[in-house]
Design an enzyme around this catalytic site. Structure first.
Site, mmCIF file in Angstrom:
data_model
loop_
_atom_site.group_PDB
_atom_site.id
_atom_site.type_symbol
_atom_site.label_atom_id
_atom_site.label_comp_id
_atom_site.label_asym_id
_atom_site.label_seq_id
_atom_site.Cartn_x
_atom_site.Cartn_y
_atom_site.Cartn_z
ATOM 1 N N ASP A 17 0.796 -1.226 0.000
ATOM 2 C CA ASP A 17 0.000 0.000 0.000
ATOM 3 C C ASP A 17 0.827 1.273 0.000
ATOM 4 O O ASP A 17 0.284 2.363 0.200
ATOM 5 C CB ASP A 17 -0.938 0.000 1.213
ATOM 6 C CG ASP A 17 -2.094 -0.966 1.035
ATOM 7 O OD1 ASP A 17 -2.688 -0.975 -0.053
ATOM 8 O OD2 ASP A 17 -2.388 -1.726 1.982
ATOM 9 N N ASP A 77 -7.294 -4.882 -4.471
ATOM 10 C CA ASP A 77 -6.935 -3.534 -4.024
ATOM 11 C C ASP A 77 -5.582 -3.091 -4.580
ATOM 12 O O ASP A 77 -5.333 -1.888 -4.759
ATOM 13 C CB ASP A 77 -6.847 -3.460 -2.497
ATOM 14 C CG ASP A 77 -7.924 -4.225 -1.758
ATOM 15 O OD1 ASP A 77 -8.347 -5.291 -2.248
ATOM 16 O OD2 ASP A 77 -8.305 -3.789 -0.662
#
Length: 402
Positions: A118, A178
């Site tokens: 991320d 994601d």
């Protein structure tokens, strides 16, 4: 004379009845956008001032009615500074810039993180928007170092970037949908450094995700784990959704946004086609509510008696606005119209908080991880980020207030 007076009375009554029974006028979309930006600005400044003297704290969500924070290491750390930069872009005041810089600095340590996929979320949303708007060379340095850190998670034999390091008993090499969102950071790094390795990583990851993450109806699994010897998927699951074969709604939103963005970045026709198919799946789903704010999972058996995920709506709206510009046809108009409906709903009292409430977040009724009983029906920092991004994108597309 009496007949004339009677006609006047009947005419007046008729006009009054007509006025009472006619449909109320829809608020102009420009007014909706500006009202949304004002509320988001008011809330963000309240948030910024509340945490100003709490070193390293960044807003995350709300728990038991109170603000929940994180430090730089949480995957959501870049969203609040990124939102502040967007609000500064909309209204370039010294106050907004001061807080955007303050909270961006709190994320700098992310540049050395190698344990998380991320890093793209964390640095591209914060430092990326800051660099785009200010050209600060320090921001570029942080981003390039961060891109090199993120690249360590790429396996050239598999052609994919690893998402989770956890639960190695179950997953050999876990990749979540994601992760498509972090590819924009790699694409930027390829341009900024002239090193095509970053670009090749992003394209390979997008290609393999497109091949292995999607069902025939273009819904997406959440997690695909790859066998490290054969490089083929050995498990397909939906970890944060209702069931492995269900359509967890935020995962579908990540997919839509990811392939729309990758078409913009790489100009591969296959990415545009993929984004269009995902958009059709979402917009035409029979379980999409009338207000276009989806339930947390399209296949949850408790529909309509279950929670919504306004964060997914914000992500969808932002993606659909961009996707509409890549489709100069009726489908593009359909995407833009759907996104406008979502923006209207998100900017209504049902989802947009009154300033000073909702722990100073803007958007209400989001769902993080319902099966894990985590962040259910609460505000989330990324909902506010993508809501503001969608407002700015719609304002730019409609050429309002410019």
């Amino acid at each position: 004379m009496k007949n004339f007076l009677l006609l006047c009375v009947l005419s007046t009554v008729g006009l009054l009845l007509s006025a009472c029974t006619s449909e109320p006028k829809e608020e102009p979309i420009g007014s909706v956008i500006e009202r949304g930006l004002k509320t988001a600005t008011d809330q963000a400044l309240l948030m910024a001032k509340e945490l100003e003297n709490q070193e390293e704290k960044l807003p995350k969500s709300m728990k038991d009615g109170k603000l929940e924070t994180s430090d730089y290491s949480w995957w959501c750390s870049g969203f609040f500074p990124g939102e502040l930069w967007y609000l500064y872009e909309a209204n370039p005041t010294p106050e907004l810039k001061k807080y955007a810089e303050l909270y961006t600095a709190r994320v700098e340590k992310v540049k050395t993180i190698t344990y998380s996929h991320d890093v793209g979320f964390m640095l591209n949303c914060s430092y990326g928007n800051g660099y785009r708007l200010t050209g600060n060379p320090k921001y570029k340095e942080v981003m390039i170092e961060g891109a090199h850190s993120l690249a360590t998670r790429y396996n050239p034999q598999l052609g994919l970037m690893r998402s989770w390091d956890s639960d190695k008993q179950k997953w050999q090499y876990a990749v979540i949908i994601d992760n498509m969102m972090n590819l924009e950071f790699l694409m930027w790094a390829g341009r900024a450094t002239g090193d095509s390795t970053f670009t090749q990583m992003a394209i390979s990851h997008a290609d393999k995700t497109m091949a292995n993450h999607f069902r025939p109806d273009y819904s997406s699994y959440h997690v695909v784990s790859y066998d490290t010897l054969t490089a083929q998927p050995h498990i397909k699951q939906t970890h944060q959704g209702y069931a492995d074969e269900s359509a967890w709604v935020r995962g579908q939103a990540w997919a839509l946004y990811g392939y729309t963005m990758m078409y913009r970045e790489a100009k591969k026709q296959a990415y545009l086609e993929q984004a269009n198919h995902i958009a059709q799946f979402l917009m035409n789903h029979p379980n999409m509510p009338a207000d276009k704010i989806p339930y947390w999972d399209f296949d949850c058996p408790d529909i309509p008696h279950t929670v919504r995920d306004a964060s997914a709506a914000a992500i969808m709206a932002s993606a659909l606005i961009e996707l509409s510009q890549f489709n100069p046809n009726d489908f593009g108009k359909q995407c833009l119209n759907f996104a406008e409906q979502q923006i209207r709903s998100l900017t209504s009292p049902a989802y947009l908080a009154t300033p000073g409430t909702n722990a100073n977040f803007s958007i209400m009724h989001c769902t993080g991880h319902l099966p894990g009983n985590s962040e259910v029906d609460v505000p989330l920092s990324y909902a506010d980020y993508y809501y503001v991004e969608a407002l700015l994108r719609l304002r730019n597309v409609l050429n309002i207030g410019r």
